[in-house]
Scaffold this active site. Structure first.
Site, PDB file in Angstrom:
ATOM      1  N   SER A 174     -14.780  31.008 -24.631  1.00 54.92           N
ATOM      2  CA  SER A 174     -15.166  31.635 -23.368  1.00 54.92           C
ATOM      3  C   SER A 174     -16.631  31.312 -23.097  1.00 54.92           C
ATOM      4  O   SER A 174     -17.001  30.146 -23.035  1.00 54.92           O
ATOM      5  CB  SER A 174     -14.909  33.144 -23.411  1.00 54.92           C
ATOM      6  N   THR A 175     -17.488  32.318 -22.971  1.00 59.26           N
ATOM      7  CA  THR A 175     -18.885  32.093 -22.609  1.00 59.26           C
ATOM      8  C   THR A 175     -19.566  31.137 -23.587  1.00 59.26           C
ATOM      9  O   THR A 175     -19.568  31.366 -24.790  1.00 59.26           O
ATOM     10  CB  THR A 175     -19.647  33.424 -22.596  1.00 59.26           C
ATOM     11  N   HIS A 200     -11.896  30.072 -20.841  1.00 62.97           N
ATOM     12  CA  HIS A 200     -11.939  30.943 -19.662  1.00 62.97           C
ATOM     13  C   HIS A 200     -12.693  30.254 -18.542  1.00 62.97           C
ATOM     14  O   HIS A 200     -13.887  29.977 -18.665  1.00 62.97           O
ATOM     15  CB  HIS A 200     -12.604  32.272 -20.004  1.00 62.97           C
ATOM     16  N   MET A 294     -17.612  36.102 -24.976  1.00 58.16           N
ATOM     17  CA  MET A 294     -17.770  37.539 -24.825  1.00 58.16           C
ATOM     18  C   MET A 294     -16.408  38.217 -24.966  1.00 58.16           C
ATOM     19  O   MET A 294     -15.391  37.668 -24.572  1.00 58.16           O
ATOM     20  CB  MET A 294     -18.362  37.848 -23.449  1.00 58.16           C
ATOM     21  N   ASP A 297     -10.892  38.414 -26.694  1.00 63.23           N
ATOM     22  CA  ASP A 297      -9.703  37.600 -26.459  1.00 63.23           C
ATOM     23  C   ASP A 297      -9.577  36.544 -27.557  1.00 63.23           C
ATOM     24  O   ASP A 297     -10.527  35.827 -27.857  1.00 63.23           O
ATOM     25  CB  ASP A 297      -9.785  36.924 -25.083  1.00 63.23           C
TER      26      ASP A 297
END
Length: 361
Positions: A174-175, A200, A294, A297
């Protein structure tokens, strides 16, 4: 929302955008968010660099379409000479998507789309801007650590994976994940094992991301389509949007399945959904890798993979932009190994009995 502050007060934000209207709008939004304060605005790359040196912001918001298209140049200069979290505020789609993916590869923390009065509304922009600033703020420790980073220890050879032949490598991020995924896939490319990625990212960007991964790795990388069959030397990226990506084994072949469904672990597509499907379909014949991001998940899904006999690795906290998802997986006991980013490819190669070349850059 919890209040985020620096030791000396609120998180200091510098806004770099050549639109006076956007400068005013973002200043109003940021100053109204608890724990944040705009300390300056700039309308060009040159003004932005000077303001960084003078004001010492904690976070920078950056419009890539600055005069002379110098947004990417300013980003590269900041991350090389004076690292701090940079949030890209971009136009949606088209060339803007290419520039945004390139900015994320360079090391921008995150991006949000500018409101366009249609699908991207002002209300949505306000919500996403504050959330993205919160993620950027969390990442500040990593950028500070870059200035005094110690060399990572080499990865030692390990025993071959528990299940013998590895049929699939599954990656979630993600991030901060765009450059991380690129590093890992480049280091794994020589293995020619199929790879599936959930990063993401909203619709309109994942196809661009896949294309850039193909260029960087030499693999056949594409945005996943329902029914795609995974082959050696092929990788797929879950498309952004309302559908989750799952992997099923059908008559000895690995097949991509896209299914609409509610958010899982706050996301669609969800890393958890993909990991759980790999656990069901492949068990011990897979490797799961959870990278920077973050939230949590992927943590539950990685645990399912480990329980099914797969090898599982997480990115080490000191090399994460945001150590949320890997930390959650570690706390669940989902990770066999914790590995620095630039050594994950070598670790996976060792696990499956290969001996990859270590990266030197």
């Amino acid at each position: 929302m919890s209040t985020l502050t620096t030791p000396g007060g609120p998180v200091k934000v510098l806004v770099v955008d050549d639109s006076v209207l956007m400068q005013k709008l973002m200043t109003q939004i940021i100053d109204s968010a608890p724990g944040f304060k705009v300390i300056g605005v700039a309308g060009s790359a040159e003004e932005g660099w000077d303001a960084i040196q003078e004001l010492r912001p904690d976070v920078l918001t950056l419009d890539l379409e600055l005069p002379g298209r110098h947004g990417l140049k300013l980003l590269a200069r900041v991350l090389k000479q004076d690292p701090l979290p940079v949030l890209i505020v971009s136009a949606f789609g088209g060339p803007g998507a290419d520039n945004t993916i390139q900015a994320l590869e360079l090391g921008a923390i995150d991006f949000i789309e500018k409101p366009d009065g249609t699908t991207h509304t002002l209300e949505g922009f306000m919500k996403h801007l504050v959330a993205a600033l919160s993620r950027a703020s969390v990442s500040r420790r990593m950028f500070a650590a870059r200035r005094e980073a110690a060399p990572a220890r080499p990865v030692l050879a390990r025993e071959p994976a528990r299940g013998g032949r590895t049929s699939l490598i599954a990656i979630g991020a993600s991030t901060g994940g765009v450059p991380a995924v690129q590093v890992v896939m480049r280091d794994l490319a020589h293995l020619r094992i199929p790879v599936v990625v959930v990063q993401h990212m909203p619709p309109g960007y994942t196809a661009k991301f896949a294309a850039r991964l193909a260029t960087a790795t030499g693999l056949d990388v594409r945005e996943a389509a329902d029914g795609d069959k995974l082959k050696p030397g092929m990788a797929v990226v879950a498309p952004g949007g309302p559908r989750h990506l799952e992997i099923e084994e059908r008559r000895g072949e690995l097949v991509c399945v896209l299914r609409e469904g509610p958010l899982v672990s706050g996301h669609s597509p969800s890393v958890d959904v993909m990991f759980h499907s790999v656990a069901r379909s492949l068990g011990q014949h897979a490797v799961g890798i959870l990278l920077t991001g973050m939230g949590r998940d992927g943590a539950d899904g990685l645990l399912a993979m480990r329980k099914a006999g797969a090898e599982t690795l997480i990115q080490s906290g000191e090399t994460c932009v945001v150590n949320g998802m890997p930390k959650a997986a570690y706390e669940l006991g989902a990770a066999d190994r914790v590995v620095p980013l630039d050594q994950i490819g070598a670790a996976v190669g060792n696990l499956i009995g290969e001996r990859p070349h270590l990266r030197t850059a």
